[in-house]
Design a protein around this motif. Structure first.
Motif, mmCIF file in Angstrom:
data_model
loop_
_atom_site.group_PDB
_atom_site.id
_atom_site.type_symbol
_atom_site.label_atom_id
_atom_site.label_comp_id
_atom_site.label_asym_id
_atom_site.label_seq_id
_atom_site.Cartn_x
_atom_site.Cartn_y
_atom_site.Cartn_z
ATOM 1 N N PRO A 80 5.043 -11.450 6.534
ATOM 2 C CA PRO A 80 6.234 -11.760 5.742
ATOM 3 C C PRO A 80 6.557 -10.751 4.649
ATOM 4 O O PRO A 80 5.711 -10.442 3.812
ATOM 5 N N ILE A 81 7.757 -10.210 4.710
ATOM 6 C CA ILE A 81 8.427 -9.265 3.807
ATOM 7 C C ILE A 81 7.787 -7.883 3.746
ATOM 8 O O ILE A 81 8.312 -6.994 3.083
ATOM 9 N N TYR A 82 6.701 -7.659 4.444
ATOM 10 C CA TYR A 82 6.063 -6.344 4.445
ATOM 11 C C TYR A 82 6.481 -5.548 5.681
ATOM 12 O O TYR A 82 6.142 -5.912 6.807
ATOM 13 N N ASP A 83 7.214 -4.452 5.443
ATOM 14 C CA ASP A 83 7.717 -3.610 6.521
ATOM 15 C C ASP A 83 6.786 -2.430 6.788
ATOM 16 O O ASP A 83 6.272 -1.812 5.853
ATOM 17 N N LEU A 84 6.628 -2.107 8.063
ATOM 18 C CA LEU A 84 5.909 -0.896 8.429
ATOM 19 C C LEU A 84 6.750 0.322 8.057
ATOM 20 O O LEU A 84 7.935 0.401 8.390
ATOM 21 N N LEU A 85 6.163 1.260 7.355
ATOM 22 C CA LEU A 85 6.869 2.467 6.943
ATOM 23 C C LEU A 85 6.866 3.511 8.053
ATOM 24 O O LEU A 85 5.854 3.702 8.740
ATOM 25 N N SER A 86 7.980 4.204 8.211
ATOM 26 C CA SER A 86 8.002 5.389 9.061
ATOM 27 C C SER A 86 7.360 6.532 8.296
ATOM 28 O O SER A 86 7.185 6.464 7.068
ATOM 29 N N LEU A 87 7.012 7.602 8.979
ATOM 30 C CA LEU A 87 6.423 8.753 8.300
ATOM 31 C C LEU A 87 7.351 9.285 7.211
ATOM 32 O O LEU A 87 6.906 9.592 6.095
ATOM 33 N N ASN A 88 8.641 9.382 7.520
ATOM 34 C CA ASN A 88 9.583 9.918 6.538
ATOM 35 C C ASN A 88 9.686 9.018 5.309
ATOM 36 O O ASN A 88 9.701 9.498 4.169
ATOM 37 N N ASP A 89 9.769 7.708 5.528
ATOM 38 C CA ASP A 89 9.850 6.783 4.401
ATOM 39 C C ASP A 89 8.541 6.769 3.603
ATOM 40 O O ASP A 89 8.552 6.639 2.377
ATOM 41 N N ALA A 90 7.428 6.915 4.321
ATOM 42 C CA ALA A 90 6.127 6.936 3.645
ATOM 43 C C ALA A 90 5.990 8.169 2.755
ATOM 44 O O ALA A 90 5.415 8.088 1.661
ATOM 45 N N ILE A 91 6.516 9.303 3.198
ATOM 46 C CA ILE A 91 6.487 10.519 2.375
ATOM 47 C C ILE A 91 7.245 10.289 1.078
ATOM 48 O O ILE A 91 6.786 10.654 -0.012
ATOM 49 N N ASP A 92 8.435 9.687 1.184
ATOM 50 C CA ASP A 92 9.229 9.411 -0.017
ATOM 51 C C ASP A 92 8.458 8.498 -0.969
ATOM 52 O O ASP A 92 8.437 8.725 -2.185
ATOM 53 N N TYR A 93 7.840 7.459 -0.408
ATOM 54 C CA TYR A 93 7.069 6.514 -1.223
ATOM 55 C C TYR A 93 5.891 7.236 -1.874
ATOM 56 O O TYR A 93 5.607 7.040 -3.060
ATOM 57 N N TYR A 94 5.222 8.064 -1.097
ATOM 58 C CA TYR A 94 4.069 8.824 -1.589
ATOM 59 C C TYR A 94 4.473 9.717 -2.757
ATOM 60 O O TYR A 94 3.774 9.781 -3.779
ATOM 61 N N ASN A 95 5.606 10.407 -2.622
ATOM 62 C CA ASN A 95 6.038 11.348 -3.657
ATOM 63 C C ASN A 95 6.477 10.656 -4.942
ATOM 64 O O ASN A 95 6.462 11.267 -6.019
#
Length: 204
Positions: free
Chosen positions: A75-90
């Protein structure tokens, strides 16, 4: 315990059986080249489990309109794509994080996100090689609990989710949103790995 790929495929199949929306917006697996480009871009070396995850499913395709209740693997937790994960990481500043939460245990800067709720609650794979926390899953959150390591590996995480679907812990409400019996979820997580103190509260 199944492999990450086996468990993800089981989860997706179980969601389809429920008539849930998420399986319809899954991205194709990332290629070895795509993963290698990300590693080089951010200066991190993925562990085998993280490579298996993105090599099975490269997150989901979000349109900015679909409610999060329809898109999470839990519930409410989405799997991140590599591109979205990079943005989150940065966007993450680990020094600020440690100061805000007064973190006294070992916490390096090399962690990579793979699942989030869009509001600060996120799971990260610890990629600080040579440390005791390497490969463990660190959870940052805004729900009142202190951030901490909640799973010892991606393998345990996806095994717990699979067992949740097997036992009917996850279900859909009348609007098709994903629900969770959180006590049952906590029991499963505790059964899998009793070394994580956090889950003990669900069986006490």
């Amino acid at each position: 315990m199944g492999t990450i790929r086996e468990n993800i495929n089981y989860i997706i199949s179980a969601q389809k059986d429920l008539g849930y929306h998420m399986p319809s917006i899954i991205n194709p697996p990332a290629t070895e080249k795509e993963i290698r480009i990300v590693e080089e871009k951010i200066g991190l070396k993925f562990n085998a489990a993280l490579i298996e995850l993105f090599g099975t499913v490269n997150g989901i395709q979000l349109d900015g309109k679909t409610p999060s209740g329809l898109t999470g693997i839990i519930p409410i937790y989405d799997l991140l794509s590599l591109n979205d994960a990079i943005d989150y990481y940065n966007e993450m500043n680990w020094d600020d994080h440690k100061d805000i939460y007064e973190i006294e245990y070992e916490l390096g800067h090399q962690l990579f996100p793979f699942i989030h709720d869009g509001a600060g609650n996120c799971y990260w794979v610890d990629l600080n090689e040579g440390t005791d926390n390497y490969g463990k899953l660190y959870c940052t959150n805004t729900f009142g609990d202190r951030p901490d390591y909640l799973f010892n590996s991606l393998d345990f995480f996806f095994e717990a989710i699979k067992r949740g679907y097997e036992r009917g812990i996850f279900s859909l409400d009348e609007e098709g949103y994903l629900n969770c019996q959180y006590k049952g979820w906590g029991v499963i997580c505790h059964e899998l790995d009793k070394s994580i103190a956090y889950w003990g509260k669900y069986v006490s």
